[in-house]
Design a protein around this motif. Structure first.
Motif, short mmCIF file in Angstrom:
data_model
loop_
_atom_site.label_atom_id
_atom_site.label_comp_id
_atom_site.label_asym_id
_atom_site.label_seq_id
_atom_site.Cartn_x
_atom_site.Cartn_y
_atom_site.Cartn_z
N SER A 68 7.48 15.57 1.25
CA SER A 68 7.68 15.83 -0.18
C SER A 68 6.44 16.36 -0.88
CB SER A 68 8.13 14.55 -0.88
OG SER A 68 7.05 13.63 -0.95
N ALA A 69 5.29 16.33 -0.21
CA ALA A 69 4.03 16.70 -0.86
C ALA A 69 4.06 18.05 -1.58
CB ALA A 69 2.89 16.65 0.15
N PRO A 70 4.67 19.10 -0.98
CA PRO A 70 4.70 20.39 -1.69
C PRO A 70 5.53 20.35 -2.97
CG PRO A 70 5.11 20.69 0.65
CD PRO A 70 5.22 19.22 0.38
N PHE A 71 6.45 19.38 -3.07
CA PHE A 71 7.32 19.29 -4.24
C PHE A 71 6.80 18.29 -5.26
CE2 PHE A 71 10.02 20.16 -0.49
CZ PHE A 71 10.38 21.47 -0.79
N TYR A 72 6.58 17.04 -4.79
CA TYR A 72 6.24 15.97 -5.74
C TYR A 72 5.65 14.79 -4.96
CZ TYR A 72 6.76 13.49 -10.20
OH TYR A 72 6.53 12.84 -11.38
N LYS A 73 4.35 14.79 -4.80
CA LYS A 73 3.68 13.71 -4.08
C LYS A 73 3.52 12.49 -4.97
CE LYS A 73 -0.47 12.56 -1.43
NZ LYS A 73 -1.77 13.05 -0.91
N VAL A 74 3.78 11.32 -4.39
CA VAL A 74 3.64 10.07 -5.14
C VAL A 74 2.74 9.11 -4.38
CG1 VAL A 74 4.87 8.05 -6.02
CG2 VAL A 74 5.90 10.30 -6.20
N ASP A 75 1.79 8.52 -5.11
CA ASP A 75 0.89 7.52 -4.53
C ASP A 75 0.53 6.56 -5.67
OD1 ASP A 75 -0.85 6.01 -3.11
OD2 ASP A 75 -2.26 7.63 -2.63
N ASP A 76 1.27 5.44 -5.76
CA ASP A 76 1.13 4.53 -6.88
C ASP A 76 0.62 3.17 -6.43
OD1 ASP A 76 2.20 6.53 -8.40
OD2 ASP A 76 4.07 5.49 -8.87
N LEU A 77 -0.25 2.58 -7.23
CA LEU A 77 -0.75 1.24 -6.97
C LEU A 77 -0.83 0.48 -8.29
CD1 LEU A 77 -2.06 -0.95 -5.16
CD2 LEU A 77 -4.26 0.16 -5.59
N GLU A 78 -0.22 -0.70 -8.34
CA GLU A 78 -0.29 -1.57 -9.51
C GLU A 78 -0.64 -2.97 -9.04
OE1 GLU A 78 2.85 -0.73 -12.73
OE2 GLU A 78 3.81 -0.16 -10.85
N THR A 79 -1.50 -3.63 -9.81
CA THR A 79 -1.92 -5.00 -9.49
C THR A 79 -1.83 -5.87 -10.72
OG1 THR A 79 -3.46 -4.16 -7.82
CG2 THR A 79 -3.74 -6.44 -8.52
N SER A 80 -1.20 -7.01 -10.58
CA SER A 80 -1.07 -7.97 -11.67
C SER A 80 -1.67 -9.29 -11.22
CB SER A 80 0.40 -8.16 -12.04
OG SER A 80 0.54 -9.11 -13.07
N LYS A 81 -2.50 -9.88 -12.08
CA LYS A 81 -3.11 -11.17 -11.79
C LYS A 81 -2.60 -12.21 -12.78
CE LYS A 81 -7.57 -13.49 -11.05
NZ LYS A 81 -9.04 -13.33 -11.08
N LEU A 82 -2.16 -13.36 -12.25
CA LEU A 82 -1.67 -14.46 -13.07
C LEU A 82 -2.62 -15.63 -12.96
CD1 LEU A 82 2.11 -14.39 -12.00
CD2 LEU A 82 0.95 -12.95 -13.68
N GLU A 83 -2.74 -16.38 -14.05
CA GLU A 83 -3.58 -17.57 -14.04
C GLU A 83 -2.71 -18.81 -14.29
OE1 GLU A 83 -6.41 -17.35 -17.18
OE2 GLU A 83 -4.94 -16.98 -18.74
N ARG A 84 -3.19 -19.94 -13.80
CA ARG A 84 -2.42 -21.16 -13.99
C ARG A 84 -2.55 -21.64 -15.44
NH1 ARG A 84 0.28 -24.65 -11.16
NH2 ARG A 84 -0.28 -23.71 -9.16
N VAL A 85 -1.40 -21.90 -16.03
CA VAL A 85 -1.33 -22.45 -17.38
C VAL A 85 -0.33 -23.60 -17.34
CG1 VAL A 85 -0.67 -22.02 -19.77
CG2 VAL A 85 -1.89 -20.26 -18.50
N GLY A 86 -0.81 -24.81 -17.56
CA GLY A 86 0.07 -25.97 -17.45
C GLY A 86 0.57 -26.12 -16.03
N LYS A 87 1.89 -26.25 -15.87
CA LYS A 87 2.47 -26.43 -14.55
C LYS A 87 2.89 -25.11 -13.90
CE LYS A 87 4.29 -31.05 -15.56
NZ LYS A 87 5.52 -31.90 -15.61
N GLY A 88 2.68 -24.00 -14.61
CA GLY A 88 3.11 -22.72 -14.07
C GLY A 88 2.02 -21.66 -14.16
#
Length: 269
Positions: A68-88
């Motif tokens: 697909s590179a000649p048409f529409y190359k995709v390279d995505d990275l997402e990172t989410s960090k969660l912290e402890r709050v109370g019991k969750g």
């Protein structure tokens, strides 16, 4: 039709979708998906969740196939960090770097609970902004983590606060039905949900059009199928370079032509 606006927008669907107090799903967890369009494999995606001390990190990766590179190359990275709050857990910070065709988005956000603000920064221009923190609030990746913790009842809806692009989006999620589905990873009894993505943002996840997610109908709520229809994708007709990949019977089925499907193929869950 502009290639960068329409063509293999089909190539990607970022697998995300969905308070302090959200409990952890099975950790560590790795979910591997195959992305298809009209039955043709167009990419792969991995959604992984791991623990690091008292925090949780969720990573979403999406890559298009080499052809697909000649048409529409995709390279995505997402990172989410969660912290402890109370019991969750609650949102701590989020970073995304998306490359979709000629589009290139790179930004980050963090939660400041002391000042009750959600702070954003564009990592290209370094422009900063902030918004009032309304809890529970999540980013595009951790919203699915939160959604998987909620009790879901067919015929009822739930709402999720999704913070993105410097603002708060209130997303309504309809619980549609129960359904048994088959995937390369097995046969699953599922509960089917549909978030209303009628909001403005960047990347395919927030493209306007119906989004449907099949979650296992158990405590884990593993997303086994995700379908995204990009409405009016071919309102100006199907470009010639795509017609060679699609038989006439498919070209005459516009809803199918506008739909990307992500199907679970394996992992650790």
């Amino acid at each position: 039709m502009k290639k960068s606006a329409y063509t293999l927008l089909l190539l990607l669907f970022i697998l995300c979708a969905a308070s302090p107090g959200a409990h952890a799903t099975s950790i560590p967890e790795t979910l591997n998906y195959q992305l298809t369009w009209t039955g043709v494999k167009i990419g792969t995606s991995t959604l992984s969740t791991s623990s690091a001390g008292s925090s949780v990190e969720i990573t979403s990766r999406v890559k298009s196939e080499a052809w697909s590179a000649p048409f529409y190359k995709v390279d995505d990275l997402e990172t989410s960090k969660l912290e402890r709050v109370g019991k969750g857990f609650a949102l701590h910070s989020y970073k995304m770097k998306l490359r979709e065709g000629r589009n290139d988005w790179y930004r980050a956000a963090s939660v400041n609970r002391k000042s009750k603000r959600f702070e954003f920064v564009n990592l290209r221009s370094f422009e900063k902004s902030s918004a009032k923190l309304v809890e529970p609030a999540w980013d595009p990746v951790s919203s699915l983590f939160y959604l998987r913790q909620l009790p879901l009842t067919v015929g009822r809806s739930v709402e999720v606060n999704v913070l993105d692009k410097g603002k708060l989006n209130r997303v309504k999620v309809s619980v549609l039905r129960r359904e048994t589905v088959q995937t390369p990873a097995g046969t699953f009894k599922t509960i089917v949900i549909s978030p209303n993505m009628d909001i403005e943002s960047e990347g395919l996840f927030y493209a306007r059009g119906p989004l449907t997610i099949w979650l296992t109908d158990d405590a884990r709520k593993v997303p086994v199928i995700i379908e995204k229809r990009i409405s009016d994708l071919f309102r100006e007709g199907i470009p010639g370079y795509l017609q060679q990949f699609t038989p006439e019977s498919v070209r005459n089925n516009i809803p199918k032509m506008e739909t990307i499907r992500a199907v679970l193929v394996g992992g650790n869950y």
